[in-house]
Design an enzyme around this catalytic site. Structure first.
Site, PDB file in Angstrom:
ATOM      1  N   THR A  12      23.212  35.118  12.728  1.00  0.00           N
ATOM      2  CA  THR A  12      24.344  35.248  11.797  1.00  0.00           C
ATOM      3  C   THR A  12      25.612  35.763  12.466  1.00  0.00           C
ATOM      4  OG1 THR A  12      23.379  37.393  11.163  1.00  0.00           O
ATOM      5  CG2 THR A  12      22.987  35.532   9.690  1.00  0.00           C
ATOM      6  N   GLU A  38      21.450  40.711   5.874  1.00  0.00           N
ATOM      7  CA  GLU A  38      21.393  40.011   4.583  1.00  0.00           C
ATOM      8  C   GLU A  38      22.774  39.513   4.154  1.00  0.00           C
ATOM      9  OE1 GLU A  38      20.131  41.004  -0.066  1.00  0.00           O
ATOM     10  OE2 GLU A  38      20.436  42.599   1.405  1.00  0.00           O
ATOM     11  N   LYS A 126      25.665  42.423  32.184  1.00  0.00           N
ATOM     12  CA  LYS A 126      25.271  43.828  32.392  1.00  0.00           C
ATOM     13  C   LYS A 126      23.847  43.987  32.926  1.00  0.00           C
ATOM     14  CE  LYS A 126      28.614  45.626  29.089  1.00  0.00           C
ATOM     15  NZ  LYS A 126      29.372  44.354  29.061  1.00  0.00           N
ATOM     16  N   VAL A 165      32.456  37.391  25.138  1.00  0.00           N
ATOM     17  CA  VAL A 165      32.930  36.250  24.361  1.00  0.00           C
ATOM     18  C   VAL A 165      34.212  36.643  23.632  1.00  0.00           C
ATOM     19  CG1 VAL A 165      32.401  34.651  22.495  1.00  0.00           C
ATOM     20  CG2 VAL A 165      30.615  35.315  24.102  1.00  0.00           C
ATOM     21  N   GLY A 167      36.944  37.345  21.179  1.00  0.00           N
ATOM     22  CA  GLY A 167      37.090  37.426  19.735  1.00  0.00           C
ATOM     23  C   GLY A 167      35.825  37.667  18.958  1.00  0.00           C
TER      24      GLY A 167
END
Length: 332
Positions: A12, A38, A126, A165, A167
């Protein structure tokens, strides 16, 4: 990959959304979004409300039984789920181990049990010479993923290493923009700090490159630009149009490094140029057929791949952010 069933752990977030967008080109049979969030799942369900190829599963990779069920009938697993924030992992190392190490082993065992074709593990810069709990736990995750290729199973396991990444949630761009608007000041840990950056589109293309070409046991690395964090701050200040914005050094946080490394001097001896955009790091373990597959590839001409070596210019940083749409501002 066409007409396949995909499971995305931690699906998500910004990576998950972009994976879904790019998966549409591969005509997926089903996309399963597996995460603990959720609220984000509900938002994503609304975004793709009319597409019956989606299945949303509330679950935690710490729960092996739930993962086993989620992997039933799956062809490819994109393993994104992790505790990722350096300070959080530093102050709660056991939680990082439970998710990033034990959770990854659960993914491995669930994939093997369900005869998944390939598992792609999203790692981080990392892991190379790690200085913090996050890096150490992700490095252990890499070791587990690579070693899984020695098990008597049909499933292939491949790693990808990514930089920051642009933004994404928790990244410096939204943080800096918020600081400019709210307190007229940007806090950076050190003026000398550098990091690798890539767009979310390039990050997912790296993932798909590994999915299509990976044999099992190797680590794919994108040849990506390194940026001075101070230059990034200057570009955002300029684009904001605000005056008298101060850049303040706040000191290095626990576990934080001035520079990051995508592969170390030790790894460079077994790293090859895959093509002009990608490197492949081969494991120290001997995996049948893997090293032989890359014998025709050219060894890298780099002692190590560090963000300290060479950074793009401030004008190139500006162009990169402009292309990604990060220099627009909501003035409300």
């Amino acid at each position: 990959m066409n007409n396949s069933t995909f499971l995305i752990t931690g699906g998500t977030g910004s990576w998950g959304l972009e994976i879904v967008k790019q998966l549409f080109d591969h005509k997926p049979k089903e996309i399963r979004i597996f995460s603990r969030n959720e609220t984000r799942q509900v938002e994503m369900q609304q975004q793709f409300a009319n597409d019956d190829r989606f299945k949303f599963i509330i679950g935690d990779i710490r729960d092996k039984e739930e993962l086993m069920q989620a992997c039933e009938g799956v062809d490819y697993v994109f393993h994104l789920a992790a505790l990722k924030h350096v300070p959080v992992c530093e102050y709660q190392p056991l939680e990082a181990i439970k998710t990033n190490v034990l959770g990854t082993q659960n993914v491995i065992e669930s994939a093997i049990e369900n005869d998944v074709k390939k598992v792609i593990y999203v790692s981080t810069d990392k892991v190379s010479d790690p200085s913090n709990t996050y890096g150490i736990t992700k490095a252990l995750g890499e070791k587990l993923i690579i070693h899984a290729n020695l098990k008597e199973a049909n499933t292939k396991f491949i790693c990808v290493r990514s930089g920051n990444v642009l933004g994404s949630s928790g990244s410096v761009i939204p943080i800096f923009k918020n600081q400019i608007k709210k307190i007229s000041q940007i806090g950076i840990t050190d003026q000398r700090m550098t990091r690798f950056f890539l767009t979310i589109e390039a990050a997912v293309q790296l993932l798909f490159k590994a999915t299509i070409n990976g044999k099992g046991g190797e680590t794919y690395v994108l040849n990506m630009p390194s940026i001075k964090i101070a230059d990034l701050a200057q570009v955002l200040i300029k684009s904001s149009g605000e005056k008298n914005i101060e850049i303040k050094e706040i000191g290095v946080r626990p576990g934080e490094k001035l520079n990051e490394t995508l592969f170390t001097e030790c790894e460079s001896s077994r790293t090859v140029d895959f093509d002009k955009d990608y490197f492949v790091v081969l494991p120290s373990l001997t995996i049948p057929g893997l090293q032989e597959h890359y014998t025709s590839s050219t060894p890298v001409n780099l002692k190590e791949y560090s963000s300290a070596t060479k950074q793009i210019s401030i004008s190139e940083v500006e162009q990169m952010l402009m292309k990604g749409g990060f220099l627009s501002w909501n003035k409300s």
